[in-house]
Design a protein around this motif. Structure first.
Motif, short mmCIF file in Angstrom:
data_model
loop_
_atom_site.label_atom_id
_atom_site.label_comp_id
_atom_site.label_asym_id
_atom_site.label_seq_id
_atom_site.Cartn_x
_atom_site.Cartn_y
_atom_site.Cartn_z
N VAL A 400 1.57 2.92 -7.70
CA VAL A 400 0.54 2.07 -7.08
C VAL A 400 0.45 2.45 -5.60
CG1 VAL A 400 -0.14 -0.29 -6.49
CG2 VAL A 400 0.94 0.19 -8.70
N VAL A 401 -0.77 2.60 -5.11
CA VAL A 401 -0.98 2.93 -3.70
C VAL A 401 -1.31 1.65 -2.95
CG1 VAL A 401 -2.35 4.25 -2.06
CG2 VAL A 401 -1.75 5.25 -4.29
N ARG A 402 -0.37 1.24 -2.08
CA ARG A 402 -0.56 0.05 -1.26
C ARG A 402 -0.49 0.46 0.21
NH1 ARG A 402 3.27 -2.71 -5.01
NH2 ARG A 402 2.08 -4.14 -6.33
N ASP A 403 -1.47 0.02 0.98
CA ASP A 403 -1.51 0.35 2.42
C ASP A 403 -1.36 1.84 2.64
OD1 ASP A 403 -1.68 -2.40 2.99
OD2 ASP A 403 0.51 -2.60 2.99
N GLY A 404 -1.95 2.62 1.73
CA GLY A 404 -1.98 4.07 1.89
C GLY A 404 -0.70 4.78 1.50
N ARG A 405 0.27 4.08 0.92
CA ARG A 405 1.53 4.72 0.52
C ARG A 405 1.82 4.46 -0.96
NH1 ARG A 405 4.63 6.64 4.60
NH2 ARG A 405 4.01 6.04 6.74
N ALA A 406 2.45 5.45 -1.61
CA ALA A 406 2.77 5.35 -3.04
C ALA A 406 4.02 4.51 -3.23
CB ALA A 406 2.97 6.74 -3.63
N GLU A 407 3.93 3.64 -4.22
CA GLU A 407 5.07 2.79 -4.57
C GLU A 407 5.21 2.77 -6.09
OE1 GLU A 407 6.20 -1.97 -4.57
OE2 GLU A 407 4.70 -1.21 -3.15
N ARG A 408 6.41 3.08 -6.56
CA ARG A 408 6.64 3.06 -8.02
C ARG A 408 6.77 1.62 -8.49
NH1 ARG A 408 12.10 5.08 -10.70
NH2 ARG A 408 12.40 2.81 -10.97
N GLY A 430 -8.18 -3.75 -10.15
CA GLY A 430 -8.64 -3.48 -8.80
C GLY A 430 -7.65 -2.66 -7.97
N GLN A 431 -6.37 -2.64 -8.36
CA GLN A 431 -5.40 -1.86 -7.61
C GLN A 431 -5.63 -0.36 -7.82
OE1 GLN A 431 -1.71 -3.72 -9.14
NE2 GLN A 431 -1.29 -4.34 -7.01
N ARG A 432 -5.25 0.41 -6.78
CA ARG A 432 -5.36 1.86 -6.89
C ARG A 432 -4.05 2.43 -7.43
NH1 ARG A 432 -7.50 5.47 -2.28
NH2 ARG A 432 -5.77 4.54 -1.09
N VAL A 433 -4.17 3.36 -8.39
CA VAL A 433 -2.99 3.99 -8.98
C VAL A 433 -3.23 5.49 -9.08
CG1 VAL A 433 -2.31 1.97 -10.32
CG2 VAL A 433 -3.90 3.62 -11.31
N VAL A 434 -2.14 6.22 -9.15
CA VAL A 434 -2.23 7.67 -9.37
C VAL A 434 -2.54 7.90 -10.84
CG1 VAL A 434 -0.99 9.87 -9.31
CG2 VAL A 434 -0.62 8.17 -7.50
N VAL A 435 -3.60 8.61 -11.13
CA VAL A 435 -4.02 8.83 -12.51
C VAL A 435 -3.87 10.29 -12.95
CG1 VAL A 435 -5.63 6.89 -12.45
CG2 VAL A 435 -6.43 9.18 -11.82
N THR A 442 5.90 11.35 -4.65
CA THR A 442 7.20 10.81 -4.25
C THR A 442 6.98 9.44 -3.62
OG1 THR A 442 7.05 11.89 -2.10
CG2 THR A 442 8.22 13.07 -3.86
N SER A 443 8.03 8.61 -3.69
CA SER A 443 7.94 7.27 -3.11
C SER A 443 7.63 7.33 -1.62
CB SER A 443 9.24 6.51 -3.36
OG SER A 443 9.15 5.19 -2.84
N GLY A 444 6.63 6.53 -1.18
CA GLY A 444 6.25 6.50 0.22
C GLY A 444 5.24 7.56 0.61
N GLN A 445 4.87 8.41 -0.29
CA GLN A 445 3.90 9.47 0.04
C GLN A 445 2.59 8.82 0.49
OE1 GLN A 445 3.58 12.52 -2.95
NE2 GLN A 445 1.53 13.13 -2.32
N GLU A 446 2.01 9.42 1.51
CA GLU A 446 0.78 8.86 2.08
C GLU A 446 -0.46 9.37 1.32
OE1 GLU A 446 0.55 9.65 6.23
OE2 GLU A 446 2.25 8.36 6.72
N PHE A 447 -1.42 8.44 1.22
CA PHE A 447 -2.70 8.79 0.58
C PHE A 447 -3.81 8.26 1.48
CE2 PHE A 447 0.19 8.97 -2.96
CZ PHE A 447 -0.31 10.02 -3.75
N PRO A 448 -4.89 8.99 1.58
CA PRO A 448 -6.01 8.51 2.40
C PRO A 448 -6.64 7.28 1.81
CG PRO A 448 -6.64 10.49 1.14
CD PRO A 448 -5.16 10.29 0.95
#
Length: 448
Positions: A400-408, A430-435, A442-448
């Motif tokens: 799940v991407v929260r506040d621009g960072r990946a969280e498992r 409505g949440q954003r996830v890596v598909v 990796t945990s904490g990886q930043e996403f735009p």
């Protein structure tokens, strides 16, 4: 997650699910993409190989050696139950019937009288020997009849006759032993032996007549005629071996030795041609209600229940889709055509149509098919693409991407389709996830 597939409608839902939210994560990770958790319908479909089955089928064979005297039908004829289809001429069977009739007449004329000095034990042994021979011959004849209904009826007759004779033989034996001990008069023993002889003669006649009657081949079921036996040499042989009536009654087996035939020859056995006992003469197939026998892998079969709907694709009707419904699931397993353990699922086959709305042709028994069993469905379900779910530390999870960072986030999975998976808990719509590319995150990886 089993052998599953998805209908085109849910594939379209997947496109909507990703829609404008799907995005590459920059030049550094071109193989990673994001999407949004959404609400939609998720269906789980189990795919299984299958074969089309007739309502029932029965192969009629020659009950004795002889010649084909008459063939009253042609291939493709529709026949009714009980209709005479062919007649076998068997001089041997007719001769045995005449001999049995003569023996019966002689036993009736004897009326219990024996000459002086008769050996009562010898008479009993000869009577028992004749009875045993008659029963053995009748069982041998029954074993060569491929129509299971006729075979079972004759065997039942033999068993019943043998039990009746055993009662009479015991009574005769007791009377003979009583005479030998000097506790009974000889007349009682002679009367008991005479009764046993008459019963043996009557039963021998009845059994011989049953064989002669079976020389007239009658349709045990209504249906369509084809010459010879039924071949099960195709890949669907295992399914065809389990042909069953859609109403739940067991169907006659297609077993039996097929008649010899040559390529380009229309009639396997010409009129006047010789037949041996057990030679398949013709087969009647009832196609009034078609079904399917599917082989479902043990990993999926617990999801299959009577009443579930299915769609069917046939190799012989490319582009057509047929409807079907599960009628029953076998309790005992069978060897899967793909290896391992499988269970037979029996379905009623409905009509089919092509994508342009044209009616699809009626299938023929034995045709290969693929059944898509809709085993579970969740409406208005929180769902993510199947590729978004991965296993970590023995748990299902998504990024799940929260506040621009990946969280498992660990999730609980519900209905599992090939394209979409229901998420019972862990994420919200409505949440954003890596598909795509979950193994690259990796945990904490930043996403735009």
């Amino acid at each position: 997650m089993g052998s599953v597939s998805r209908p085109a409608s849910l594939a379209a839902a997947l496109v909507i699910l990703l829609g404008a939210t799907a995005a590459s994560c920059g030049d550094d990770d071109p193989d990673v993409a994001l999407g949004s958790v959404s609400r939609t319908t998720v269906a789980e479909v189990v795919d299984a190989p299958a074969a089309v089955t007739a309502k029932s089928a029965a192969t009629l064979s020659a009950p004795a050696d002889g010649t084909l005297a008459e063939m009253r039908v042609a291939p493709g004829d529709q026949v009714r139950k009980g209709q005479v289809l062919a007649i076998i001429d068997s001089p041997g069977s007719e001769s045995r019937l005449r001999q049995a009739k003569q023996a019966l007449d002689a036993a009736r004329r004897a009326g219990g009288g024996f000459g002086g000095g008769v050996n009562l034990s010898g008479v009993q042994k000869e009577t028992d020997k004749a009875a045993a021979a008659a029963f053995a011959a009748a069982r041998k004849a029954a074993g060569k009849i491929t129509d299971p209904t006729a075979r079972a009826a004759l065997l039942t007759h033999v068993d019943s006759a043998e039990r009746q004779y055993e009662v009479a033989a015991r009574a005769a034996g007791q009377a003979v032993r009583a005479v030998q001990r000097g506790v009974a008069g000889i007349s009682s023993a002679m009367s008991a032996l005479s009764a046993a002889q008459r019963l043996q003669a009557q039963q021998a006649y009845d059994l011989a007549k049953s064989t002669v009657d079976a020389l007239t081949l009658r349709a045990p079921i209504p249906g369509i005629v084809q010459y010879g036996g039924a071949s099960t040499s195709s890949s669907a042989a295992s399914a065809l071996g389990a042909l069953s009536a859609l109403g739940g009654a067991a169907a006659p087996s297609l077993g039996g030795a097929p008649a010899d035939s040559q390529p380009g020859v229309d009639v396997a056995i010409p009129v006047g041609g010789q037949v041996r006992a057990g030679t398949a003469v013709l087969t009647v197939v009832d196609t009034s209600a078609l079904g399917l026998v599917a082989e479902v892998d043990e990993t999926d079969v617990l999801l299959v229940q009577p009443g579930q709907n299915a769609t069917v694709e046939l190799d012989a009707a490319t582009g057509a889709t047929y409807t079907a419904g599960v009628r029953s699931v076998d309790v005992l397993p069978t060897s899967s055509a793909r290896g391992g353990v499988a269970y037979r699922v029996r379905l009623a086959l409905g009509t089919g149509e092509y994508a342009d709305g044209r009616d699809a042709p009626a299938p023929r028994p034995g045709m290969s098919a693929v059944v898509h069993l809709q085993v579970r469905q969740a409406d208005d379900a929180v769902a993510v693409p199947a590729a978004a779910v991965f296993s970590a530390d023995g748990r299902d999870a998504v990024w799940v991407v929260r506040d621009g960072r990946a969280e498992r986030v660990d999730v609980t999975v519900g209905v599992q389709g090939a394209d979409l998976v229901q998420i019972v808990s862990g994420v919200e719509a409505g949440q954003r996830v890596v598909v795509r590319g979950t193994d690259l995150v990796t945990s904490g990886q930043e996403f735009p």
